[in-house]
Design a protein around this motif. Structure first.
Motif, PDB file in Angstrom:
ATOM      1  N   ARG A 241       0.816  -1.030   0.064  1.00  0.00           N
ATOM      2  CA  ARG A 241      -0.065  -0.229  -0.026  1.00  0.00           C
ATOM      3  C   ARG A 241       0.881   1.305  -0.054  1.00  0.00           C
ATOM      4  NH1 ARG A 241      -5.525   0.797   2.351  1.00  0.00           N
ATOM      5  NH2 ARG A 241      -5.385   3.259   3.079  1.00  0.00           N
TER       6      ARG A 241
ATOM      7  N   ASP B 140      -6.769  -0.855  -2.155  1.00  0.00           N
ATOM      8  CA  ASP B 140      -7.752   0.117  -2.518  1.00  0.00           C
ATOM      9  C   ASP B 140      -7.101   1.999  -3.026  1.00  0.00           C
ATOM     10  OD1 ASP B 140      -9.592  -1.131  -1.112  1.00  0.00           O
ATOM     11  OD2 ASP B 140      -9.478  -0.418   0.411  1.00  0.00           O
ATOM     12  N   VAL B 141      -5.784   1.353  -2.998  1.00  0.00           N
ATOM     13  CA  VAL B 141      -5.210   2.943  -4.030  1.00  0.00           C
ATOM     14  C   VAL B 141      -4.466   2.343  -5.338  1.00  0.00           C
ATOM     15  CG1 VAL B 141      -4.678   4.214  -1.626  1.00  0.00           C
ATOM     16  CG2 VAL B 141      -2.503   2.009  -2.269  1.00  0.00           C
TER      17      VAL B 141
ATOM     18  N   LEU C 185      -2.891   4.911   8.636  1.00  0.00           N
ATOM     19  CA  LEU C 185      -3.592   3.621   8.739  1.00  0.00           C
ATOM     20  C   LEU C 185      -2.939   2.721   7.992  1.00  0.00           C
ATOM     21  CD1 LEU C 185      -5.983   4.947  11.237  1.00  0.00           C
ATOM     22  CD2 LEU C 185      -3.923   3.589  11.824  1.00  0.00           C
TER      23      LEU C 185
ATOM     24  N   GLY D 236      -5.895   0.191   6.974  1.00  0.00           N
ATOM     25  CA  GLY D 236      -7.331   0.672   5.758  1.00  0.00           C
ATOM     26  C   GLY D 236      -7.566  -1.604   6.278  1.00  0.00           C
TER      27      GLY D 236
ATOM     28  N   ARG E   4      -6.884  13.687  -6.084  1.00  0.00           N
ATOM     29  CA  ARG E   4      -5.253  12.484  -6.359  1.00  0.00           C
ATOM     30  C   ARG E   4      -4.960  12.708  -5.690  1.00  0.00           C
ATOM     31  NH1 ARG E   4      -2.369   9.465 -10.848  1.00  0.00           N
ATOM     32  NH2 ARG E   4       0.209   9.375  -9.842  1.00  0.00           N
TER      33      ARG E   4
ATOM     34  N   LEU F   6      -4.694  10.292  -1.520  1.00  0.00           N
ATOM     35  CA  LEU F   6      -2.795   9.941  -0.709  1.00  0.00           C
ATOM     36  C   LEU F   6      -3.846  10.263   0.157  1.00  0.00           C
ATOM     37  CD1 LEU F   6      -0.272  10.634  -3.534  1.00  0.00           C
ATOM     38  CD2 LEU F   6      -1.630   8.047  -3.248  1.00  0.00           C
TER      39      LEU F   6
ATOM     40  N   ALA G 105      -5.585  10.361   2.179  1.00  0.00           N
ATOM     41  CA  ALA G 105      -6.930   9.522   2.530  1.00  0.00           C
ATOM     42  C   ALA G 105      -6.489   8.171   3.022  1.00  0.00           C
ATOM     43  CB  ALA G 105      -8.555   9.797   2.109  1.00  0.00           C
ATOM     44  N   ALA G 106      -6.343   7.952   2.084  1.00  0.00           N
ATOM     45  CA  ALA G 106      -5.188   6.440   1.769  1.00  0.00           C
ATOM     46  C   ALA G 106      -4.326   6.150   3.212  1.00  0.00           C
ATOM     47  CB  ALA G 106      -4.244   6.369   0.770  1.00  0.00           C
ATOM     48  N   ARG G 107      -3.356   7.359   3.596  1.00  0.00           N
ATOM     49  CA  ARG G 107      -2.826   7.235   4.743  1.00  0.00           C
ATOM     50  C   ARG G 107      -3.287   6.716   6.360  1.00  0.00           C
ATOM     51  NH1 ARG G 107       0.506  11.531   2.380  1.00  0.00           N
ATOM     52  NH2 ARG G 107      -0.582  13.481   3.754  1.00  0.00           N
ATOM     53  N   LEU G 108      -4.629   7.788   6.498  1.00  0.00           N
ATOM     54  CA  LEU G 108      -5.515   7.997   6.909  1.00  0.00           C
ATOM     55  C   LEU G 108      -6.578   6.616   7.688  1.00  0.00           C
ATOM     56  CD1 LEU G 108      -6.145  11.308   7.349  1.00  0.00           C
ATOM     57  CD2 LEU G 108      -4.299  10.147   9.204  1.00  0.00           C
ATOM     58  N   GLY G 109      -5.962   5.297   6.657  1.00  0.00           N
ATOM     59  CA  GLY G 109      -6.543   4.961   6.577  1.00  0.00           C
ATOM     60  C   GLY G 109      -8.305   4.300   6.021  1.00  0.00           C
ATOM     61  N   LEU G 110      -8.631   5.959   5.148  1.00  0.00           N
ATOM     62  CA  LEU G 110      -9.705   5.750   4.645  1.00  0.00           C
ATOM     63  C   LEU G 110     -10.185   5.519   3.295  1.00  0.00           C
ATOM     64  CD1 LEU G 110     -10.453   9.359   6.053  1.00  0.00           C
ATOM     65  CD2 LEU G 110     -11.377   7.619   7.156  1.00  0.00           C
ATOM     66  N   LYS G 111     -11.478   5.557   2.761  1.00  0.00           N
ATOM     67  CA  LYS G 111     -11.607   4.618   1.656  1.00  0.00           C
ATOM     68  C   LYS G 111     -11.560   6.581   0.282  1.00  0.00           C
ATOM     69  CE  LYS G 111     -12.554   0.202   2.481  1.00  0.00           C
ATOM     70  NZ  LYS G 111     -13.495  -0.425   2.162  1.00  0.00           N
TER      71      LYS G 111
ATOM     72  N   VAL H 293      -5.570   6.164  -8.300  1.00  0.00           N
ATOM     73  CA  VAL H 293      -5.182   5.862  -6.303  1.00  0.00           C
ATOM     74  C   VAL H 293      -6.899   5.948  -6.069  1.00  0.00           C
ATOM     75  CG1 VAL H 293      -2.651   6.576  -7.078  1.00  0.00           C
ATOM     76  CG2 VAL H 293      -4.585   8.176  -6.116  1.00  0.00           C
ATOM     77  N   ALA H 294      -7.799   5.739  -6.043  1.00  0.00           N
ATOM     78  CA  ALA H 294      -9.178   5.933  -4.759  1.00  0.00           C
ATOM     79  C   ALA H 294      -9.388   4.041  -5.638  1.00  0.00           C
ATOM     80  CB  ALA H 294      -9.827   6.804  -6.147  1.00  0.00           C
TER      81      ALA H 294
END
Lengths: 356, 356
Positions: free
Chosen positions: A21, A46-47, A333, A335, B21, B25, B27-33, B47-48
């Protein structure tokens, strides 16, 4: 950058966990696409540009995966050789198969490291209960018996306080080939994250000091408590390993600091948990460094601008996310849908000051 | 974090360009989709978690998009009101509709800013060729005529050196309602990127100094050449704007530095090109700050650890990627398939030293 993949190229990654990830996020920053191949649930999916969910013996899926990308790398070392053979017939794999094969087998790894003049713990191969006795006679006790392959985070390991523990330890191996390792008296454990480019250039991050709990990495602190000469030794020996393996990508080297110098504990042919601090302490983190290397790009500037403490979030640590989110630290985090005891679900990087 | 979305929640983003984009990226760091909604080609889609490719009048697509996420934000201001009405009936939109409506219309924006006591350039509404003469009488020449809506990067604008240019300028508006703005004598242009959390907390990044070429941002430098009192004014007025709009998320404020103080040029209700330096100069960048705010999380620490120069890569600048990749700078490419003159395709952040 004559060997460099142009922006828009695709990188295949075997394994879809948190390392995949974070590699995908780094690739995205450079305008590169990522295709994740993972048999199980894949937080990296997811990414990623594409995700293939298939087993490592699904030849059609492996073939389609390889053909969709320009180069293949991995975040998971235990991919079956047959899968790698198929992929390698279609696309380059970086780092190369030799690096992977060496580190997949604890015995080969120790022999390789010894062979290039580095110090490792005393060791002996064990492939039978009887062989364990012979190994104990060489290595002595206390010692630790480990399966040669497939172990991580303390799994597939058994401690022997004395020869009396031999029966139980051998049983814990469940018949797998093993290696007996003597204990090393060390003051601290440090690791060096180093990278080698396709042009042979080597770049190493400052060594970090690791603290483990229950066999799992808990914190990494930079700078490590380490004399300047040992810090230089650590970086030089990482470079020796990279060159000996004709390595392309990022490699993690775990080291014991002892009164008689550095002892190599193990190497990991991939980005490494003890290098997560680079996300907050450096301009170019270990993930981007690895992507740059496997894409044939020049390595980036890995110099450290800040002192950092990285702390892993493991299992029930997820309950600490609300206060951590408010703490001023950089929270990462992964995910993961499911929280399990001992499972890494994120990490926190705290800047403790400008780089010392 | 009682209002906070838990890790694993999904954020919908209207618009799939480079801002979307980089938000994905973060959001992904925070474990969010992240679910991207974009009618055209979407670099953010690579990256989504999900990408919807549909027009803003496709009600079924908008409904499915909204229902798949927990909150909706945007990286593109000119989403039609009907689409926003539909989405808002299903999920919260952050920042709120008022902030968006205010900044979508240059006239409303100027009136709002003036209404909360901030200084703006002289202006007058223009909705006919005759009205342009009246506006010129108020504002004077030289001046610049801009469409009230849908302009960016110098598009939909016409300069008037004198009243003799009025015919051509009015024609350039193609019948659209417009606003005539007087020129402001300024020494430098700076911008403040500020964020407001769901709890009303405000955090601002240090002001950056902007240089434009052909109406497009070329570089942002931190720290800006700005007295301490003006730097404080800049941050305070950004806070006043955020509070007046009951804003949640990141907002960009462009300011002219004049001998008589700061004049607000325009506001953007989103992450902003002049805040890209935060990726390299801060622990928490503007993208993560925006995601934190819209997800109801506490804002992060946006303090600056380094001095940075951000340079945009525009059109043919892509030819400079090989040397830039080797330069030690942090390179960010947007994954755009097509390079066109004037099109932003990436940026470079260079650290010039520890934060002054």
């Amino acid at each position: 950058m004559s060997d460099a993949l142009p922006p828009g190229s695709a990188i295949g990654i075997l394994g879809g966990g948190q390392l995949g990830r974070m590699l995908a996020l780094a690739a995205a920053r450079l305008g590169l696409k990522v295709h994740i191949y993972e048999p199980a649930a894949a937080p990296a999916g997811d990414v990623a540009w594409r995700l293939t969910t298939a087993s490592y013996d699904d030849e059609a899926a492996l073939r389609a995966f390889a053909e969709s990308v320009d180069v293949v790398t991995f975040e998971f070392e235990n991919v079956p050789a047959a899968a790698l053979d198929l992929i390698e017939s279609l696309r380059p794999i970086r780092p190369n198969r030799r690096a992977l094969a060496t580190s997949q087998d604890r015995l080969s790894e120790k022999e390789f490291l010894q062979g290039i003049g580095l110090t490792v713990a005393p060791f002996a191969p064990v492939s039978s209960r009887h062989g364990l006795d012979a190994a104990l006679a060489t290595v002595g006790a206390p010692a630790i018996l480990k399966t040669r392959r497939l172990g991580y985070d303390g799994k597939g390991q058994a401690r022997l306080a004395s020869a009396a523990d031999a029966d139980a330890a051998w049983q814990a191996m469940a018949g797998a080939d093993a290696i007996l390792e003597g204990f090393v008296e060390f003051t601290t454990e440090v690791s060096v994250i180093a990278a080698r480019g396709i042009d042979g250039a080597v770049a190493a991050y400052d060594p970090g000091e690791n603290v483990h709990e229950d066999g799992i990495l808990r914190t990494t602190t930079v700078p490590a408590t380490l004399s300047l000469s040992l810090a230089a030794d650590a970086v030089l020996l990482a470079g020796r390993i990279l060159n000996a393996l004709d390595y392309v990508g990022v490699l993690g080297v775990e080291l014991f600091v002892t009164p008689r110098g550095l002892v190599v504990n193990e190497i990991a042919p991939r980005v490494h948990n003890s290098g997560h601090w680079t996300q907050t302490g450096c301009i170019i983190d270990q993930f981007e460094q690895h992507i740059r290397a496997v894409a044939g790009w020049p390595l980036g500037d890995g110099s450290r601008h800040s002192d950092v403490v990285m702390e892993n979030l493991i299992g029930e640590d997820m309950a600490r996310v609300p206060p951590l989110a408010a703490s001023g630290a950089a929270l990462h985090l992964y995910g993961k849908a499911e929280v399990r005891p001992g499972r890494k679900t994120g990490h926190v990087n705290r800047i403790t000051g400008p780089a010392r």
